[in-house]
Design a protein around this motif. Structure first.
Motif, PDB file in Angstrom:
ATOM      1  N   VAL A  34      15.530 -12.072   4.451  1.00 20.44           N
ATOM      2  CA  VAL A  34      14.073 -11.907   4.564  1.00 20.44           C
ATOM      3  C   VAL A  34      13.543 -10.658   3.867  1.00 20.44           C
ATOM      4  O   VAL A  34      12.335 -10.479   3.768  1.00 20.44           O
ATOM      5  N   LEU A  35      14.418  -9.823   3.357  1.00 26.00           N
ATOM      6  CA  LEU A  35      13.965  -8.600   2.694  1.00 26.00           C
ATOM      7  C   LEU A  35      12.998  -8.877   1.550  1.00 26.00           C
ATOM      8  O   LEU A  35      12.087  -8.099   1.294  1.00 26.00           O
ATOM      9  N   ARG A  36      13.167  -9.985   0.887  1.00 24.57           N
ATOM     10  CA  ARG A  36      12.266 -10.292  -0.242  1.00 24.57           C
ATOM     11  C   ARG A  36      10.828 -10.553   0.209  1.00 24.57           C
ATOM     12  O   ARG A  36       9.900 -10.461  -0.580  1.00 24.57           O
ATOM     13  N   ARG A  43       4.401  -8.404   9.686  1.00 25.19           N
ATOM     14  CA  ARG A  43       5.406  -8.882  10.635  1.00 25.19           C
ATOM     15  C   ARG A  43       6.822  -8.595  10.167  1.00 25.19           C
ATOM     16  O   ARG A  43       7.693  -8.288  10.969  1.00 25.19           O
ATOM     17  N   ILE A  44       7.055  -8.697   8.876  1.00 22.98           N
ATOM     18  CA  ILE A  44       8.378  -8.370   8.348  1.00 22.98           C
ATOM     19  C   ILE A  44       8.686  -6.900   8.599  1.00 22.98           C
ATOM     20  O   ILE A  44       9.804  -6.535   8.963  1.00 22.98           O
ATOM     21  N   ALA A  45       7.698  -6.051   8.433  1.00 21.58           N
ATOM     22  CA  ALA A  45       7.900  -4.617   8.673  1.00 21.58           C
ATOM     23  C   ALA A  45       8.381  -4.350  10.095  1.00 21.58           C
ATOM     24  O   ALA A  45       9.167  -3.435  10.325  1.00 21.58           O
ATOM     25  N   SER A  46       7.949  -5.149  11.039  1.00 24.78           N
ATOM     26  CA  SER A  46       8.372  -4.950  12.434  1.00 24.78           C
ATOM     27  C   SER A  46       9.833  -5.304  12.663  1.00 24.78           C
ATOM     28  O   SER A  46      10.409  -4.912  13.673  1.00 24.78           O
ATOM     29  N   LEU A  47      10.441  -6.014  11.730  1.00 23.63           N
ATOM     30  CA  LEU A  47      11.841  -6.420  11.872  1.00 23.63           C
ATOM     31  C   LEU A  47      12.814  -5.465  11.197  1.00 23.63           C
ATOM     32  O   LEU A  47      14.013  -5.544  11.441  1.00 23.63           O
ATOM     33  N   LEU A  48      12.313  -4.573  10.357  1.00 20.24           N
ATOM     34  CA  LEU A  48      13.179  -3.778   9.487  1.00 20.24           C
ATOM     35  C   LEU A  48      13.501  -2.399  10.044  1.00 20.24           C
ATOM     36  O   LEU A  48      12.748  -1.841  10.831  1.00 20.24           O
ATOM     37  N   ASP A  49      14.621  -1.873   9.567  1.00 20.72           N
ATOM     38  CA  ASP A  49      15.014  -0.501   9.886  1.00 20.72           C
ATOM     39  C   ASP A  49      14.272   0.455   8.960  1.00 20.72           C
ATOM     40  O   ASP A  49      13.723   0.054   7.928  1.00 20.72           O
ATOM     41  N   ASP A  50      14.299   1.732   9.308  1.00 20.64           N
ATOM     42  CA  ASP A  50      13.565   2.735   8.529  1.00 20.64           C
ATOM     43  C   ASP A  50      13.898   2.704   7.042  1.00 20.64           C
ATOM     44  O   ASP A  50      13.010   2.725   6.203  1.00 20.64           O
ATOM     45  N   GLU A  84      14.950   0.318   5.250  1.00 19.58           N
ATOM     46  CA  GLU A  84      14.477  -0.910   4.629  1.00 19.58           C
ATOM     47  C   GLU A  84      12.957  -0.922   4.478  1.00 19.58           C
ATOM     48  O   GLU A  84      12.409  -1.709   3.715  1.00 19.58           O
ATOM     49  N   LEU A  85      12.281  -0.034   5.187  1.00 20.44           N
ATOM     50  CA  LEU A  85      10.825   0.043   5.125  1.00 20.44           C
ATOM     51  C   LEU A  85      10.309   0.881   3.959  1.00 20.44           C
ATOM     52  O   LEU A  85       9.148   0.764   3.573  1.00 20.44           O
ATOM     53  N   MET A  86      11.133   1.722   3.412  1.00 19.62           N
ATOM     54  CA  MET A  86      10.686   2.646   2.354  1.00 19.62           C
ATOM     55  C   MET A  86       9.949   1.951   1.210  1.00 19.62           C
ATOM     56  O   MET A  86       8.905   2.431   0.787  1.00 19.62           O
ATOM     57  N   PRO A  87      10.438   0.818   0.695  1.00 19.10           N
ATOM     58  CA  PRO A  87       9.690   0.170  -0.387  1.00 19.10           C
ATOM     59  C   PRO A  87       8.289  -0.294   0.029  1.00 19.10           C
ATOM     60  O   PRO A  87       7.416  -0.477  -0.812  1.00 19.10           O
ATOM     61  N   MET A  88       8.063  -0.444   1.314  1.00 18.02           N
ATOM     62  CA  MET A  88       6.767  -0.918   1.786  1.00 18.02           C
ATOM     63  C   MET A  88       5.740   0.206   1.924  1.00 18.02           C
ATOM     64  O   MET A  88       4.563  -0.056   2.141  1.00 18.02           O
ATOM     65  N   MET A  89       6.164   1.434   1.779  1.00 21.63           N
ATOM     66  CA  MET A  89       5.240   2.562   1.900  1.00 21.63           C
ATOM     67  C   MET A  89       4.146   2.523   0.830  1.00 21.63           C
ATOM     68  O   MET A  89       3.061   3.036   1.039  1.00 21.63           O
ATOM     69  N   ALA A  90       4.435   1.907  -0.284  1.00 20.25           N
ATOM     70  CA  ALA A  90       3.458   1.832  -1.375  1.00 20.25           C
ATOM     71  C   ALA A  90       2.632   0.549  -1.334  1.00 20.25           C
ATOM     72  O   ALA A  90       1.908   0.248  -2.280  1.00 20.25           O
ATOM     73  N   ASP A  91       2.711  -0.192  -0.244  1.00 19.27           N
ATOM     74  CA  ASP A  91       1.967  -1.445  -0.138  1.00 19.27           C
ATOM     75  C   ASP A  91       0.468  -1.172  -0.263  1.00 19.27           C
ATOM     76  O   ASP A  91      -0.049  -0.217   0.310  1.00 19.27           O
ATOM     77  N   PRO A  92      -0.245  -2.009  -1.005  1.00 15.23           N
ATOM     78  CA  PRO A  92      -1.680  -1.784  -1.197  1.00 15.23           C
ATOM     79  C   PRO A  92      -2.510  -1.978   0.074  1.00 15.23           C
ATOM     80  O   PRO A  92      -3.621  -1.468   0.167  1.00 15.23           O
ATOM     81  N   ASP A  93      -1.979  -2.673   1.043  1.00 16.16           N
ATOM     82  CA  ASP A  93      -2.698  -2.880   2.299  1.00 16.16           C
ATOM     83  C   ASP A  93      -2.422  -1.686   3.217  1.00 16.16           C
ATOM     84  O   ASP A  93      -1.268  -1.402   3.531  1.00 16.16           O
ATOM     85  N   TYR A  94      -3.441  -1.015   3.652  1.00 16.31           N
ATOM     86  CA  TYR A  94      -3.271   0.192   4.460  1.00 16.31           C
ATOM     87  C   TYR A  94      -2.496  -0.083   5.744  1.00 16.31           C
ATOM     88  O   TYR A  94      -1.756   0.790   6.228  1.00 16.31           O
ATOM     89  N   TYR A  95      -2.643  -1.247   6.321  1.00 17.38           N
ATOM     90  CA  TYR A  95      -1.979  -1.550   7.582  1.00 17.38           C
ATOM     91  C   TYR A  95      -0.468  -1.719   7.402  1.00 17.38           C
ATOM     92  O   TYR A  95       0.298  -1.430   8.292  1.00 17.38           O
TER      93      TYR A  95
END
Length: 84
Positions: free
Chosen positions: A47-49, A61-68, A70-81
């Motif tokens: 599910v990482l993809r 919701r995927i962010a709620s399943l991941l470890d710290d 694994e979350l690093m690439p999501m820090m640059a997500d355009p959605d503030y939430y």
């Protein structure tokens, strides 16, 4: 047989109950509800993809399943939430 049903609601419910071996193709389903329900039951490596999924609810919701780490690439997500 419900995994390939024409109505997304049926596929989403099927993803909650079907064998996990049948779920990986549902990660490419056009409906975000189906993708999320499949992802909840699959190993993280599959599910990482979805961290870059087109739909913000899936990414949240995927962010709620991941470890710290694994979350690093999501820090640059355009959605503030998602990114916060």
């Amino acid at each position: 047989s419900c995994i390939g049903h024409a109505h997304f609601e049926v596929r989403a419910i099927a993803a909650k109950h079907a064998s996990i071996f049948l779920l990986p193709p549902l990660l490419d389903d056009p409906e975000e509800t189906v993708r999320w329900n499949a992802a909840r039951r699959l190993p993280k490596r599959l599910v990482l993809r979805l961290r870059t999924d087109a739909h913000r609810e899936v990414r949240i919701r995927i962010a709620s399943l991941l470890d710290d780490s694994e979350l690093m690439p999501m820090m640059a997500d355009p959605d503030y939430y998602v990114g916060w």
